[in-house]
Design a protein around this motif. Sequence first.
Motif, PDB file in Angstrom:
ATOM      1  N   MET A   1      12.231   2.850   0.607  1.00 29.39           N
ATOM      2  CA  MET A   1      11.102   2.078   0.476  1.00 29.39           C
ATOM      3  C   MET A   1      10.632   2.463  -1.046  1.00 29.39           C
ATOM      4  O   MET A   1      10.194   1.816  -1.869  1.00 29.39           O
ATOM      5  N   LEU A   2      10.284   3.553  -1.220  1.00 31.66           N
ATOM      6  CA  LEU A   2       9.873   4.255  -2.574  1.00 31.66           C
ATOM      7  C   LEU A   2      10.913   4.024  -3.624  1.00 31.66           C
ATOM      8  O   LEU A   2      10.378   3.553  -4.861  1.00 31.66           O
ATOM      9  N   ASP A   3      12.207   3.980  -3.340  1.00 33.70           N
ATOM     10  CA  ASP A   3      13.319   3.680  -4.365  1.00 33.70           C
ATOM     11  C   ASP A   3      13.322   2.129  -4.693  1.00 33.70           C
ATOM     12  O   ASP A   3      13.123   1.846  -5.832  1.00 33.70           O
TER      13      ASP A   3
ATOM     14  N   ALA B   1      10.756   0.385  -4.483  1.00 33.79           N
ATOM     15  CA  ALA B   1       9.469   0.029  -5.120  1.00 33.79           C
ATOM     16  C   ALA B   1       9.403   0.608  -6.573  1.00 33.79           C
ATOM     17  O   ALA B   1       8.568   0.454  -7.365  1.00 33.79           O
ATOM     18  N   GLY B   2      10.406   1.464  -6.898  1.00 36.20           N
ATOM     19  CA  GLY B   2      10.349   2.114  -7.909  1.00 36.20           C
ATOM     20  C   GLY B   2       9.540   3.239  -8.481  1.00 36.20           C
ATOM     21  O   GLY B   2       9.099   3.477  -9.585  1.00 36.20           O
ATOM     22  N   VAL B   3       8.957   3.796  -7.446  1.00 36.19           N
ATOM     23  CA  VAL B   3       8.082   4.960  -7.534  1.00 36.19           C
ATOM     24  C   VAL B   3       8.501   6.397  -7.945  1.00 36.19           C
ATOM     25  O   VAL B   3       9.697   6.954  -7.511  1.00 36.19           O
ATOM     26  N   ARG B   4       8.028   6.806  -9.103  1.00 39.18           N
ATOM     27  CA  ARG B   4       8.324   7.806  -9.749  1.00 39.18           C
ATOM     28  C   ARG B   4       7.175   8.594 -10.389  1.00 39.18           C
ATOM     29  O   ARG B   4       6.122   8.166 -10.025  1.00 39.18           O
ATOM     30  N   VAL B   5       7.270   9.562 -11.142  1.00 36.78           N
ATOM     31  CA  VAL B   5       6.226  10.226 -11.787  1.00 36.78           C
ATOM     32  C   VAL B   5       5.422   9.323 -12.580  1.00 36.78           C
ATOM     33  O   VAL B   5       5.664   8.545 -13.323  1.00 36.78           O
ATOM     34  N   GLY B   6       4.114   9.460 -12.213  1.00 34.05           N
ATOM     35  CA  GLY B   6       2.991   8.643 -12.810  1.00 34.05           C
ATOM     36  C   GLY B   6       2.853   7.243 -12.140  1.00 34.05           C
ATOM     37  O   GLY B   6       1.862   6.620 -12.905  1.00 34.05           O
ATOM     38  N   SER B   7       3.537   6.990 -11.148  1.00 34.24           N
ATOM     39  CA  SER B   7       3.476   5.464 -10.680  1.00 34.24           C
ATOM     40  C   SER B   7       2.155   5.384  -9.908  1.00 34.24           C
ATOM     41  O   SER B   7       1.667   6.511  -9.432  1.00 34.24           O
ATOM     42  N   ARG B   8       1.305   4.359 -10.038  1.00 39.18           N
ATOM     43  CA  ARG B   8       0.046   4.119  -9.351  1.00 39.18           C
ATOM     44  C   ARG B   8       0.769   3.227  -8.190  1.00 39.18           C
ATOM     45  O   ARG B   8       1.169   2.435  -8.035  1.00 39.18           O
ATOM     46  N   VAL B   9       0.275   4.113  -6.895  1.00 37.70           N
ATOM     47  CA  VAL B   9       0.732   3.489  -5.471  1.00 37.70           C
ATOM     48  C   VAL B   9      -0.357   3.279  -4.705  1.00 37.70           C
ATOM     49  O   VAL B   9      -1.289   3.776  -4.611  1.00 37.70           O
ATOM     50  N   LEU B  10      -0.273   1.995  -4.076  1.00 37.65           N
ATOM     51  CA  LEU B  10      -1.178   1.625  -3.126  1.00 37.65           C
ATOM     52  C   LEU B  10      -0.413   1.420  -1.674  1.00 37.65           C
ATOM     53  O   LEU B  10       0.593   0.860  -1.459  1.00 37.65           O
ATOM     54  N   GLU B  11      -0.912   2.338  -0.704  1.00 43.48           N
ATOM     55  CA  GLU B  11      -0.314   1.822   0.687  1.00 43.48           C
ATOM     56  C   GLU B  11      -1.417   1.278   1.655  1.00 43.48           C
ATOM     57  O   GLU B  11      -2.312   1.844   1.744  1.00 43.48           O
ATOM     58  N   ILE B  12      -0.905   0.227   2.189  1.00 42.85           N
ATOM     59  CA  ILE B  12      -1.746  -0.450   3.177  1.00 42.85           C
ATOM     60  C   ILE B  12      -1.253  -0.142   4.365  1.00 42.85           C
ATOM     61  O   ILE B  12      -0.341  -0.551   4.824  1.00 42.85           O
TER      62      ILE B  12
ATOM     63  N   ASP C   1       1.435  -0.064  -9.656  1.00 46.63           N
ATOM     64  CA  ASP C   1       2.768  -0.344 -10.021  1.00 46.63           C
ATOM     65  C   ASP C   1       3.563  -0.597  -8.711  1.00 46.63           C
ATOM     66  O   ASP C   1       4.707  -1.273  -8.957  1.00 46.63           O
ATOM     67  N   ALA C   2       3.055  -0.134  -7.691  1.00 48.96           N
ATOM     68  CA  ALA C   2       3.786  -0.347  -6.340  1.00 48.96           C
ATOM     69  C   ALA C   2       2.980  -0.624  -5.346  1.00 48.96           C
ATOM     70  O   ALA C   2       1.943   0.273  -5.291  1.00 48.96           O
ATOM     71  N   VAL C   3       2.868  -1.407  -4.514  1.00 50.62           N
ATOM     72  CA  VAL C   3       2.457  -1.607  -3.192  1.00 50.62           C
ATOM     73  C   VAL C   3       3.160  -1.514  -1.821  1.00 50.62           C
ATOM     74  O   VAL C   3       4.536  -2.200  -1.795  1.00 50.62           O
ATOM     75  N   LEU C   4       2.827  -0.746  -0.960  1.00 45.94           N
ATOM     76  CA  LEU C   4       4.068  -0.451   0.083  1.00 45.94           C
ATOM     77  C   LEU C   4       3.093  -0.500   1.436  1.00 45.94           C
ATOM     78  O   LEU C   4       1.662  -0.115   1.499  1.00 45.94           O
ATOM     79  N   SER C   5       3.890  -0.945   2.572  1.00 44.93           N
ATOM     80  CA  SER C   5       3.135  -1.380   3.655  1.00 44.93           C
ATOM     81  C   SER C   5       4.061  -1.369   4.781  1.00 44.93           C
ATOM     82  O   SER C   5       5.164  -1.975   5.002  1.00 44.93           O
ATOM     83  N   VAL C   6       4.010  -0.139   5.748  1.00 45.06           N
ATOM     84  CA  VAL C   6       5.093  -0.165   6.704  1.00 45.06           C
ATOM     85  C   VAL C   6       4.362  -0.422   8.080  1.00 45.06           C
ATOM     86  O   VAL C   6       3.755   0.220   8.572  1.00 45.06           O
ATOM     87  N   GLU C   7       4.982  -1.461   8.778  1.00 36.85           N
ATOM     88  CA  GLU C   7       4.698  -2.067   9.868  1.00 36.85           C
ATOM     89  C   GLU C   7       3.111  -2.184  10.342  1.00 36.85           C
ATOM     90  O   GLU C   7       2.633  -1.875  11.091  1.00 36.85           O
ATOM     91  N   MET C   8       2.525  -2.663   9.337  1.00 39.15           N
ATOM     92  CA  MET C   8       1.102  -2.988   9.494  1.00 39.15           C
ATOM     93  C   MET C   8       0.955  -4.454   9.319  1.00 39.15           C
ATOM     94  O   MET C   8      -0.136  -4.927   9.912  1.00 39.15           O
ATOM     95  N   VAL C   9       1.804  -5.359   8.900  1.00 37.19           N
ATOM     96  CA  VAL C   9       1.625  -6.814   8.772  1.00 37.19           C
ATOM     97  C   VAL C   9       1.462  -7.348  10.152  1.00 37.19           C
ATOM     98  O   VAL C   9       0.830  -8.378  10.606  1.00 37.19           O
ATOM     99  N   GLU C  10       2.043  -6.662  11.116  1.00 35.04           N
ATOM    100  CA  GLU C  10       1.879  -6.988  12.747  1.00 35.04           C
ATOM    101  C   GLU C  10       0.417  -7.119  13.054  1.00 35.04           C
ATOM    102  O   GLU C  10       0.363  -7.667  14.013  1.00 35.04           O
TER     103      GLU C  10
ATOM    104  N   VAL D   1       6.827  -3.502  -1.309  1.00 33.41           N
ATOM    105  CA  VAL D   1       7.883  -3.251  -0.126  1.00 33.41           C
ATOM    106  C   VAL D   1       7.065  -3.168   1.076  1.00 33.41           C
ATOM    107  O   VAL D   1       6.127  -2.373   1.208  1.00 33.41           O
ATOM    108  N   ILE D   2       7.423  -4.062   1.962  1.00 33.58           N
ATOM    109  CA  ILE D   2       6.875  -3.977   3.359  1.00 33.58           C
ATOM    110  C   ILE D   2       8.028  -3.818   4.478  1.00 33.58           C
ATOM    111  O   ILE D   2       8.906  -4.397   4.250  1.00 33.58           O
ATOM    112  N   GLN D   3       7.639  -2.957   5.582  1.00 29.80           N
ATOM    113  CA  GLN D   3       8.349  -3.060   6.520  1.00 29.80           C
ATOM    114  C   GLN D   3       7.664  -3.635   7.903  1.00 29.80           C
ATOM    115  O   GLN D   3       6.775  -3.525   8.083  1.00 29.80           O
TER     116      GLN D   3
END
Length: 420
Positions: A195-197, A199-210, A269-278, A303-305
Amino acid sequence: MTTLAPTIARPSVDPERWPDVARVPPRAKSAVAAAVTRSIFRRAVRRLPLRVDMPDGVRLGGAAMDPAAPTMQIHDPSRLMRRIGTSGLIGFGESYQAGEWDSDDLAGLIAAFASGIDALVPAPLKRMRSAYLARQPRADRPDPHNSRTNVERHYDLSNEMFAQFLDPTMSYSSALFERADEDMVTAQHRKIDRMLDQAGVRVGSRVLEIGTGWGELALRAAQRGARVDTITLSSEQHGWAEQKIAGAGLSDLVSVRLQDYREVRGEYDAVLSVEMVEAVGLDFLGTYFASIEGTLAPGGRAVIQAITMPHARVEETRDGYTWIHKYIFPGGALPSTRMLDDAAGEHGLRCVDDFAIGDSYAETLRRWANSFADATETLEALGFDEVFRRMWTFYLRYSEGGFRSGYLDVHQLTYTRENA
């Protein structure tokens, strides 16, 4: 000669803690419904690859003579049929909680039922079921007023309880296995890293996890040098995640917030959410994707799972109130991939990668259920009685069976802006 089955010791049911498990519909009020249910049940199982053992020695099912077939041992058919006849699959689950039936392969049994689910109930009764089955309580609707309560009723049960069956990462979502013999931590990290790949998450990325969970994704992103804001409505998970992040020396890179996804502001830069949409609810899918779109920076990726069901089944059952709603996930709903894509598209997001990992979830749930069973004494010492343990066993094996049958699936979905 018919041989009577031995008497089965059933769990002691506390009527104050478990009122609807303790309460069985009276014979006089449920006789007709029970008779219809009995007829449908017997006709249905004749076509399914399973075995049903009745207490009088009678054996039913399309695989009645196959000793390897998943088997349902019914200890009290009268109570089971009365429960199903008056409350459908809620009654089926409550009957299991009450010890009125068992199975030597609960996940396999559920998979067998799921394989013939469209034929289990005749079409005329399907059309009538909305008239007699329960509807979702308004207090469970996942709007801004109820979402925190819904989350607390599941995720705040006890960190110690979850720790009994989750792996050391405390990841409460599907792992991603390459081999059946690999350890869970490796498979969970593979899921997160993919998922991180994406979303292109790397050094300095601003990430939101829901949906923080217990913090492993946020930790893994920070280890790449990203700055992470992760949000949750669970106070138990919030405290655990903060301690985990602090223990890793990454508190300067990760902020763990008690916050609703509808309240998030900022640019990432990246928004990630793992099995929260349910937990979002079908009526709020648009709101969920609007929040993602509103925080995603130009050129960013989300990227959502997501656990999904076939679209036709979602439409058919979307207004229903199930055993899972009542006992496990109040207010929850599984979308279809079509619904997710439609809702995302309405808010300027386009799916550029769809990766299905349903087989991995079946394996994940199998391991969770086995670990949960092995922890009986510890769970009892923590105050979780037998009815609770049977409830969670049913939930974990029921879910495993759903993925084994293909009735359920889980997807990692990558989105970009339409105009990217």
